[in-house]
Design a protein around this motif. Structure first.
Motif, PDB file in Angstrom:
ATOM      1  N   PHE A   8       0.817  -1.219   0.000  1.00  0.00           N
ATOM      2  CA  PHE A   8       0.000   0.000   0.000  1.00  0.00           C
ATOM      3  C   PHE A   8       0.851   1.270   0.000  1.00  0.00           C
ATOM      4  N   ALA A   9       2.177   1.139  -0.010  1.00  0.00           N
ATOM      5  CA  ALA A   9       3.054   2.300  -0.037  1.00  0.00           C
ATOM      6  C   ALA A   9       3.961   2.226  -1.261  1.00  0.00           C
ATOM      7  N   GLY A  10       4.707   3.297  -1.492  1.00  0.00           N
ATOM      8  CA  GLY A  10       5.676   3.298  -2.581  1.00  0.00           C
ATOM      9  C   GLY A  10       5.248   4.171  -3.748  1.00  0.00           C
ATOM     10  N   PRO A  11       6.108   4.317  -4.746  1.00  0.00           N
ATOM     11  CA  PRO A  11       5.837   5.203  -5.898  1.00  0.00           C
ATOM     12  C   PRO A  11       4.973   4.517  -6.960  1.00  0.00           C
ATOM     13  N   TYR A  12       3.738   4.157  -6.567  1.00  0.00           N
ATOM     14  CA  TYR A  12       2.875   3.411  -7.483  1.00  0.00           C
ATOM     15  C   TYR A  12       2.126   4.303  -8.470  1.00  0.00           C
ATOM     16  N   ILE A  13       2.138   5.628  -8.250  1.00  0.00           N
ATOM     17  CA  ILE A  13       1.444   6.544  -9.147  1.00  0.00           C
ATOM     18  C   ILE A  13       2.023   7.949  -8.978  1.00  0.00           C
ATOM     19  N   HIS A  14       1.981   8.742 -10.060  1.00  0.00           N
ATOM     20  CA  HIS A  14       2.299  10.164  -9.962  1.00  0.00           C
ATOM     21  C   HIS A  14       0.980  10.884  -9.719  1.00  0.00           C
TER      22      HIS A  14
END
Length: 314
Positions: A8-14
């Motif tokens: 549920f964390a991290g650079p999954y979208i700009h």
């Protein structure tokens, strides 16, 4: 120390927040055939529940106009715009074949990190907006602005704005010598224990919250409080802020009655599968795993007894 992001964390979208106030840009993005929509129903996400689960994203052509009017812009990834939509009736749109609405808490750990993060982000915003339909100042109806990221009062002379709510909660693994302190609530599955957690109160620092929650729930004095990592936890709207701490002694009690039991567990206990641990997707499991790896040189997720505990959600 650099760590891989939690589920549920991290650079999954700009997030592309610069477009939220641009109504023309949002309207054009809503009409693009390439745009994708994260659909929710009764706080559940749409998933392909196969042996390798995937997020079930919906195309623009499958959605009615009235659904698009309530879309929340999430951001972009590889030139694709993503939106979140809540539906009240599952028959209003053509859902992907084989998809089903599932509880993300159970299924998130089976998805890829980017998919789990996207679905969690959508769930958190939809949950917040559904519970802020009226102004908290005067009670008049709210309307969504800024592509769904702000709810503004419609009463002339008020126009109070509400923003997405996040509830900070601490979660901590307390250790003493070579043992870890875990507790259980009566409502949990039989044999499950987890790390100590609780919400941060007004006028309280994170470190103060750690010490207070540990003392209230277990009677232990926590020292050497150190930040570990954090995890968005949209069930419904928490941010779990993880810590490690030491105990001044091993004496235990459950003074506030919130926990049914609290115990010290050794590396050998954990390796043997006692107790039943929280799901690997949770920061609680990751705190336990980090302590276990430091003390044993082995990965907790590779231990046979732990592998046996993990079952595919229903």
């Amino acid at each position: 120390m650099s760590r891989a992001p939690h589920i549920f964390a991290g650079p999954y979208i700009h997030r592309s927040s610069e477009h939220r106030k641009d109504a023309a840009w949002i309207a054009a993005a809503l009409e693009r055939p390439s745009s994708r929509f994260v659909v929710l129903w009764q706080d559940q996400n749409l998933i392909h529940p196969t042996h390798e689960p995937q997020a079930a994203l919906v195309e623009r052509a499958c959605l009615p106009k009235e659904a698009l009017d309530q879309a929340i812009f999430l951001g972009q990834r590889e030139n694709t715009a993503f939106f979140a939509i809540e539906i009240k009736d599952r028959s209003v749109c053509a859902l992907p074949s084989g998809s089903a609405f599932k509880e993300l808490r159970a299924w998130g750990g089976s998805l890829t990190h980017p998919e789990a993060g996207l679905l969690a982000y959508a769930r958190a915003l939809v949950y917040w907006r559904a519970r802020h339909r009226h102004c908290g100042q005067c009670g008049a109806p709210n309307m969504a602005i800024d592509a769904g990221h702000v709810m503004r009062c419609t009463r002339e002379g008020c126009a109070t704005q509400a923003f997405p709510r996040i509830d900070p909660a601490i979660i901590v693994l307390v250790t003493h010598e070579e043992q870890a302190l875990l507790g259980r609530q009566a409502s949990w599955p039989q044999g499950r224990y987890s790390t100590i957690a609780g919400f941060v109160e007004p006028g309280e620092s994170l470190e103060d919250a750690v010490r207070r929650e540990v003392k209230e729930e277990t009677g232990v004095d926590a020292t050497h409080v150190r930040y570990h990592s954090s995890q968005p936890w949209p069930f419904p709207s928490s941010l779990m802020i993880g810590f490690e701490a030491k105990a001044s002694s091993s004496l235990l009690a459950c003074p506030d009655g919130e926990l049914e039991d609290a115990r010290w567990f050794s590396y050998a206990d954990i390796q043997a599968g006692t107790p039943l641990l929280p799901p690997p997707a949770s920061i609680s499991f990751q705190l336990i795993a980090a302590w276990y790896a430091r003390g044993t040189g082995r990965r907790l997720i590779d231990e046979p007894a732990i592998i046996h505990q993990q079952k595919r959600p229903a």
